[in-house]
Write an enzyme that holds these catalytic residues in place. Structure first.
Site, mmCIF file in Angstrom:
data_model
loop_
_atom_site.group_PDB
_atom_site.id
_atom_site.type_symbol
_atom_site.label_atom_id
_atom_site.label_comp_id
_atom_site.label_asym_id
_atom_site.label_seq_id
_atom_site.Cartn_x
_atom_site.Cartn_y
_atom_site.Cartn_z
ATOM 1 N N LYS A 223 57.462 42.494 53.624
ATOM 2 C CA LYS A 223 58.063 41.931 52.414
ATOM 3 C C LYS A 223 59.560 41.806 52.655
ATOM 4 O O LYS A 223 60.237 42.810 52.895
ATOM 5 C CB LYS A 223 57.780 42.817 51.194
ATOM 6 N N GLN B 125 54.622 47.537 55.941
ATOM 7 C CA GLN B 125 53.582 48.473 55.501
ATOM 8 C C GLN B 125 52.311 48.245 56.305
ATOM 9 O O GLN B 125 51.887 47.108 56.507
ATOM 10 C CB GLN B 125 53.285 48.278 54.017
ATOM 11 N N VAL B 126 51.701 49.321 56.763
ATOM 12 C CA VAL B 126 50.479 49.199 57.541
ATOM 13 C C VAL B 126 49.373 48.621 56.674
ATOM 14 O O VAL B 126 49.234 48.952 55.496
ATOM 15 C CB VAL B 126 50.049 50.564 58.123
ATOM 16 N N ASP C 64 53.533 46.462 36.646
ATOM 17 C CA ASP C 64 52.690 45.380 37.172
ATOM 18 C C ASP C 64 51.396 45.917 37.797
ATOM 19 O O ASP C 64 51.039 45.561 38.907
ATOM 20 C CB ASP C 64 53.493 44.580 38.203
ATOM 21 N N ASP D 183 50.834 47.795 46.356
ATOM 22 C CA ASP D 183 51.657 46.773 45.719
ATOM 23 C C ASP D 183 52.617 47.358 44.680
ATOM 24 O O ASP D 183 52.416 47.226 43.469
ATOM 25 C CB ASP D 183 50.764 45.709 45.071
#
Length: 554
Positions: free
Chosen positions: A264, A368-369, A437, A457
């Site tokens: 990200k 992130q894995v 979220d 997330d």
């Protein structure tokens, strides 16, 4: 002549006094933009905001609970747990009236819902008939339909019986699963890998999968975790492709030794705050929020966030030169001569929201894995019962119905298991990091029923430090059920200082600096006290044994 001289002198004196007063009034007035020196202008207030009130940095909520009361609460809960372990029968702790029946409660609710549907259909039919008449007669007031809708909720007697019923089911769940064997992702995939690609059994990726179990994603004390984080931070990028789903661009990086990672990119600076007028669903995802959320998860002892770390990449070498054809088409050079790409996604994938190197080719982000996906591993995607409406004008049912947990959640048999308490853990975690979220809950279905939720997330967390979103605690406030083990861990980090522990963790192994600004770190301590305050209210209402559940899960 004397009179004329006196008048002129008086006029001059009055004019001079007024001029001094006017200059005094303007002395502290802001200079117009053109009159502000360049270096001073860097810190100068916007000329259009001169008279606007300054934004308050004070939180809108704070807890009413003291440190002493938290310690007393901990002692009370610990003593109650000791007493409960020596209890003879769970049915004596949570007695159910012989005349009460869960299925009868469900049948009554179904009947009421059918009755409501029939009434709606009847009203719609009557309205259609009325619209076809041309009568000018005035309808009597006493024959008008009742415009007030009365919410049919579970009554107080049924609430008590239902709570005891849920407690008995959770105790039954504990007895059925307390001796379950711990299963790893490596166990699930071993036979298929051995048959199709046995060389994968000797990879670092497979070693990490031996530590990812049905109860946690990683072992915080293992060497495999250290190697994994180093791999994510420094491993050579073999291929870069786009993740197909999502509202914002995310890049899948293929790394050596069988690893896949989710990248990200940097979007906003660390001190960016979500604007008060912006909805949670239009908020931008923040790479530093993903990193911080992993560290908070590790400090709290959940171990349910797949490992993630910050990384500084060369946008040309690591992404553009390894990009798939579809991703490579979206690259361009900005007017500032920076390398950029826009990708493909639902919202922020156009040239005005492009991801650019800052400066040139440098780009930071979170890596992130990625855990195995279908068809290798089956996942369960569970709609969160406290999902928000994702509408600017409509609220979800739970936001206007404080009995929502009794009317819906407790009646759903899917939540007559560890899932109910996992959701409470997730609510506490999301509140601490400020994540609104959470529309779905994810877990690995291949593990079977006894598997923990995975906290995926978290990019929209840590949006505001001056506001504590109490609606995130709605599951805890309305259901008033919580794990003993989770409370014990929260109390331990409270004593040690959650903000201190998170700060130390972020400083250990992270190349990116200042992942969380001080205001966000301080908000963690404040929110933890608010969480204790909510549990305190629950216990005053339902007692310790009515709120705290020992389901054998650490």
């Amino acid at each position: 002549m004397l009179i004329i001289f006196s008048v002129i002198t008086l006029y001059t004196l009055i004019w001079t006094t007024n001029e001094f007063e006017r200059q005094e009034q303007l002395r502290d007035a802001p200079l117009p933009p053109g009159a502000v020196p360049f270096w001073s202008a860097l810190d100068h207030q916007n000329i259009y905001d001169l008279y606007a009130p300054s934004a308050s940095k004070e939180p809108k909520q704070s807890s009413n609970i003291t440190r002493q009361r938290i310690e007393e609460l901990f002692q009370l809960i610990r003593n109650a747990r000791t007493d409960q372990t020596h209890s003879v029968s769970i049915k004596k702790l949570y007695p159910i009236d012989p005349g009460w029946n869960f299925q009868k409660l469900i049948d009554e609710r179904v009947a009421r819902e059918k009755e409501d549907e029939n009434k709606k259909d009847s009203d719609a039919h009557d309205e259609a008939n009325d619209s076809n008449t041309n009568s000018t007669k005035t309808t009597p007031i006493n024959s008008l339909p009742d415009l007030t809708t009365i919410e049919k909720t579970v009554n107080e007697y049924d609430k008590i019986q239902l709570r005891h019923y849920i407690h008995q089911l959770l105790h039954k769940w504990k007895k059925e699963h307390e001796n379950d064997k711990i299963v790893t992702i490596a166990d699930l995939m071993h036979d298929e890998i051995l048959q199709e690609e046995p060389s994968r059994l000797n990879t670092s990726w497979y070693a990490c999968m031996t530590k990812a179990t049905n109860l946690r994603v990683y072992d915080p004390h293992s060497m495999e975790l250290k190697r994994l984080l180093n791999h994510l931070q420094n491993g050579e990028v073999i291929e870069a492709s786009e993740m197909s789903q999502g509202t914002q661009i995310k890049i899948i990086l293929d790394l050596p030794d069988g690893f896949e990672a989710l990248f990200k990119p940097y979007r906003v600076p660390r001190n960016y705050q979500t604007l008060p007028d912006h909805f949670y669903f239009s908020d931008v995802e923040r790479h530093h929020a993903e990193i911080a959320a992993f560290h908070v998860d590790r400090i709290l002892g959940f171990y349910r966030v797949p490992p993630v770390i910050g990384r500084l990449v060369d946008i040309t070498r690591d992404i553009r030169e390894t990009a798939t054809e579809e991703l490579a088409k979206t690259f361009f050079t900005s007017p500032a001569n920076n390398t950029c790409f826009r990708g493909h996604c639902s919202y922020y994938c156009d040239t005005s929201h492009a991801v650019c190197g800052k400066p040139g080719n440098r780009l930071e982000g979170s890596v992130q894995v990625l855990l195995p996906r279908p068809p290798e591993i089956d996942w369960d995607k569970i709609t969160h019962p406290y999902r928000r409406s994702y509408s600017a004008v409509r609220k979800a049912k739970w936001e206007s119905d404080e009995n929502y947990c009794y009317d819906h959640v407790f009646l759903d048999e899917e939540f007559h298991s560890r899932l109910l308490l996992d959701m409470m853990d997730l609510s506490a975690y999301d509140f601490l990091i400020g994540n609104m979220d959470r529309h779905h809950m994810m877990r690995i279905g291949s593990f079977g029923a006894n598997t923990a939720l995975i906290h995926l997330d978290n990019g929209r967390s840590f949006g505001r430090y001056d506001h504590d979103e109490l609606t995130i605690l709605a599951p805890i406030r309305q259901c008033c059920l919580f794990r003993y083990s989770t409370f014990a861990r929260l109390h331990r980090v409270y004593r040690q200082g959650l903000s201190t522990l998170v700060t130390r963790s972020l400083e250990n192994g992270e190349k990116l600096q200042k992942i969380l600004i001080d205001e966000h770190v301080a908000a963690l301590d404040r929110r933890l006290e608010i969480l204790f305050d909510h549990l305190h209210v629950c216990i005053k209402t339902h007692t310790v044994k009515g709120v705290m559940v020992d389901d054998g899960i650490d």
